[in-house]
Design an enzyme around this catalytic site. Sequence first.
Site, PDB file in Angstrom:
ATOM      1  N   ARG A 112       0.851  -1.198   0.000  1.00 35.97           N
ATOM      2  CA  ARG A 112       0.000   0.000   0.000  1.00 35.97           C
ATOM      3  C   ARG A 112       0.881   1.241   0.000  1.00 35.97           C
ATOM      4  O   ARG A 112       0.620   2.219  -0.682  1.00 35.97           O
ATOM      5  CB  ARG A 112      -0.937   0.025   1.221  1.00 35.97           C
ATOM      6  CG  ARG A 112      -1.660   1.364   1.323  1.00 35.97           C
ATOM      7  CD  ARG A 112      -2.821   1.471   2.310  1.00 35.97           C
ATOM      8  NE  ARG A 112      -2.810   0.590   3.430  1.00 35.97           N
ATOM      9  CZ  ARG A 112      -2.103   0.779   4.556  1.00 35.97           C
ATOM     10  NH1 ARG A 112      -1.339   1.849   4.704  1.00 35.97           N
ATOM     11  NH2 ARG A 112      -2.178  -0.087   5.534  1.00 35.97           N
ATOM     12  N   TYR A 134     -15.217  17.991 -14.842  1.00 39.00           N
ATOM     13  CA  TYR A 134     -15.690  16.615 -14.917  1.00 39.00           C
ATOM     14  C   TYR A 134     -16.813  16.406 -13.891  1.00 39.00           C
ATOM     15  O   TYR A 134     -16.679  16.827 -12.735  1.00 39.00           O
ATOM     16  CB  TYR A 134     -14.506  15.666 -14.641  1.00 39.00           C
ATOM     17  CG  TYR A 134     -14.886  14.227 -14.593  1.00 39.00           C
ATOM     18  CD1 TYR A 134     -15.267  13.555 -15.757  1.00 39.00           C
ATOM     19  CD2 TYR A 134     -14.887  13.515 -13.402  1.00 39.00           C
ATOM     20  CE1 TYR A 134     -15.644  12.216 -15.718  1.00 39.00           C
ATOM     21  CE2 TYR A 134     -15.248  12.179 -13.357  1.00 39.00           C
ATOM     22  CZ  TYR A 134     -15.634  11.537 -14.509  1.00 39.00           C
ATOM     23  OH  TYR A 134     -15.991  10.222 -14.471  1.00 39.00           O
ATOM     24  N   ASP A 183      -6.410  19.208 -14.154  1.00 36.95           N
ATOM     25  CA  ASP A 183      -6.838  17.901 -14.653  1.00 36.95           C
ATOM     26  C   ASP A 183      -6.432  17.829 -16.134  1.00 36.95           C
ATOM     27  O   ASP A 183      -6.978  18.542 -16.970  1.00 36.95           O
ATOM     28  CB  ASP A 183      -8.362  17.776 -14.488  1.00 36.95           C
ATOM     29  CG  ASP A 183      -8.878  16.382 -14.856  1.00 36.95           C
ATOM     30  OD1 ASP A 183      -8.199  15.671 -15.623  1.00 36.95           O
ATOM     31  OD2 ASP A 183      -9.969  16.020 -14.376  1.00 36.95           O
ATOM     32  N   LYS A 231      -8.181   6.764 -19.141  1.00 35.21           N
ATOM     33  CA  LYS A 231      -8.430   7.333 -20.465  1.00 35.21           C
ATOM     34  C   LYS A 231      -7.207   7.165 -21.366  1.00 35.21           C
ATOM     35  O   LYS A 231      -6.772   6.046 -21.566  1.00 35.21           O
ATOM     36  CB  LYS A 231      -8.854   8.808 -20.306  1.00 35.21           C
ATOM     37  CG  LYS A 231      -9.850   9.039 -19.156  1.00 35.21           C
ATOM     38  CD  LYS A 231     -11.190   8.359 -19.360  1.00 35.21           C
ATOM     39  CE  LYS A 231     -12.077   8.303 -18.123  1.00 35.21           C
ATOM     40  NZ  LYS A 231     -12.296   9.539 -17.416  1.00 35.21           N
TER      41      LYS A 231
HETATM   42  C1  LIG Z   1     -12.740  10.011 -16.118  1.00 32.00           C
HETATM   43  C2  LIG Z   1     -12.297  11.326 -15.625  1.00 32.00           C
HETATM   44  C3  LIG Z   1     -12.027  11.532 -14.260  1.00 32.00           C
HETATM   45  C4  LIG Z   1     -12.241  10.461 -13.219  1.00 32.00           C
HETATM   46  O1  LIG Z   1     -11.454   9.329 -13.426  1.00 32.00           O
HETATM   47  P1  LIG Z   1     -11.866   7.819 -13.032  1.00 32.00           P
HETATM   48  O2  LIG Z   1     -10.672   7.050 -13.490  1.00 32.00           O
HETATM   49  O3  LIG Z   1     -13.116   7.486 -13.769  1.00 32.00           O
HETATM   50  O4  LIG Z   1     -12.073   7.754 -11.560  1.00 32.00           O
HETATM   51  C5  LIG Z   1     -11.559  12.789 -13.883  1.00 32.00           C
HETATM   52  N1  LIG Z   1     -11.406  13.792 -14.779  1.00 32.00           N
HETATM   53  C6  LIG Z   1     -11.673  13.625 -16.089  1.00 32.00           C
HETATM   54  C7  LIG Z   1     -11.474  14.770 -17.028  1.00 32.00           C
HETATM   55  C8  LIG Z   1     -12.122  12.395 -16.548  1.00 32.00           C
HETATM   56  O5  LIG Z   1     -12.410  12.253 -17.851  1.00 32.00           O
END
Ligand SMILES: *Cc1c(COP(=O)(O)O)cnc(C)c1O
Length: 385
Positions: A49, A101, A173, A198
Amino acid sequence: MISKKSATLAVRAGINSDKHHGAVIPAIHLSSTYALKGFNEKRQFDYSRTGNPTRATFGQAIADLEQGAVGIVTSTGMSAVHLICQLLSTKDTIVIPHDCYGGSYRLFTHLAKRGQFKVIVVDQNNAQALADALSNKPKLVLLESPSNPLLRLVDIEKVTKQCHNVGALVAVDNTFLSPLLQQPLLLGADIVFHSTTKYINGHSDVVGGVLVTKDKTLGEELAWWANCIGITGSPFDSYLALRGLKTLPVRMKQHQINANQVAEYLKNHHAIEAVYFPGFTDHPGHEIAKRQQSDFGAMMSFEIKGGLEAVKVLFDKLELFTLAQSLGGVESLISHPSTMTHAGMEIEAQIAAGISQSLVRISIGIEDIEDIISDLEQALSASQI
Ligand SMILES: *Cc1c(COP(=O)(O)O)cnc(C)c1O
């Protein structure tokens, strides 16, 4: 398009790091625990962890690509978002974009409702609204550029300077672009994070996150919290994401080629009211995108004529596009932000953010471009009958 340096870093991450066997690709270390050498004689890792070799290799790879000091791999993108909340105490304020998001919006607004910190939601393109928000001396400002789902741009360098002037930290982000197309730390930001679910993993078979800090001390503080809360990513997911990372440079190139063609095609289609794509010279954020990104990305959204009825027919008729949340995988995906990705946002907040019922978001994959366009063509025609 992609600097040789970033592409090389992505491909070579972790290669030749095995001192025991000379394995070219680093092994996956699933062990939850590590033997001490003797009483009070620790090795680099003691418990997975806290630290794990596979996860450390992946975290370092992203830190190198973002040119930051510390990379922290988390179990999901949302746990990376949650991690930055640890920097806030009850008297602190965070400023978030009104079109961030949906999951981030839900997390920040609900934690604020419980009194964990104060949140101010602003349209970061509205200079006056942003200045008013900053006059509250926030501890942290969240930026998302391009934003989801409307692909609005924020001038990261300019806004970061304004935030630093009031003593706020800036977290960006960077999920929509990946470190190959944008490096927020080089534009002044303090923290950058990704949902590796992604583009970074890119094959829609991992849910994960990663956060990188420019400053070592801030990174160590957040790594301490990630271990404390227990949100670090699994070795197996780190292994897959590291593997995905190696083809990110070529995937991005093909995503980009396909996206530019789809955007042009949609722009000229009679069934489409508007297309939101930063690559268009008349997109309001085009000049900013040119300055701070090395390309325009492969995400876009559009308004279809005929409202929700037309949206339903479009989704029903598409054969190649998959109707699903998420983005950044090799396969083309289509979604309806209002009822899917942004369902966590109250309808009034959606309207304020410009998310209408006829808005459709697409993540352009790397299939053959002729097949992508033919599929859109037959489904768009059907939607207008
Ligand atoms: C998908 C996404 C998140 C969250 O990520 P997860 O892996 O689904 O928890 C945060 N910001 C953006 C821009 C995203 O597309």
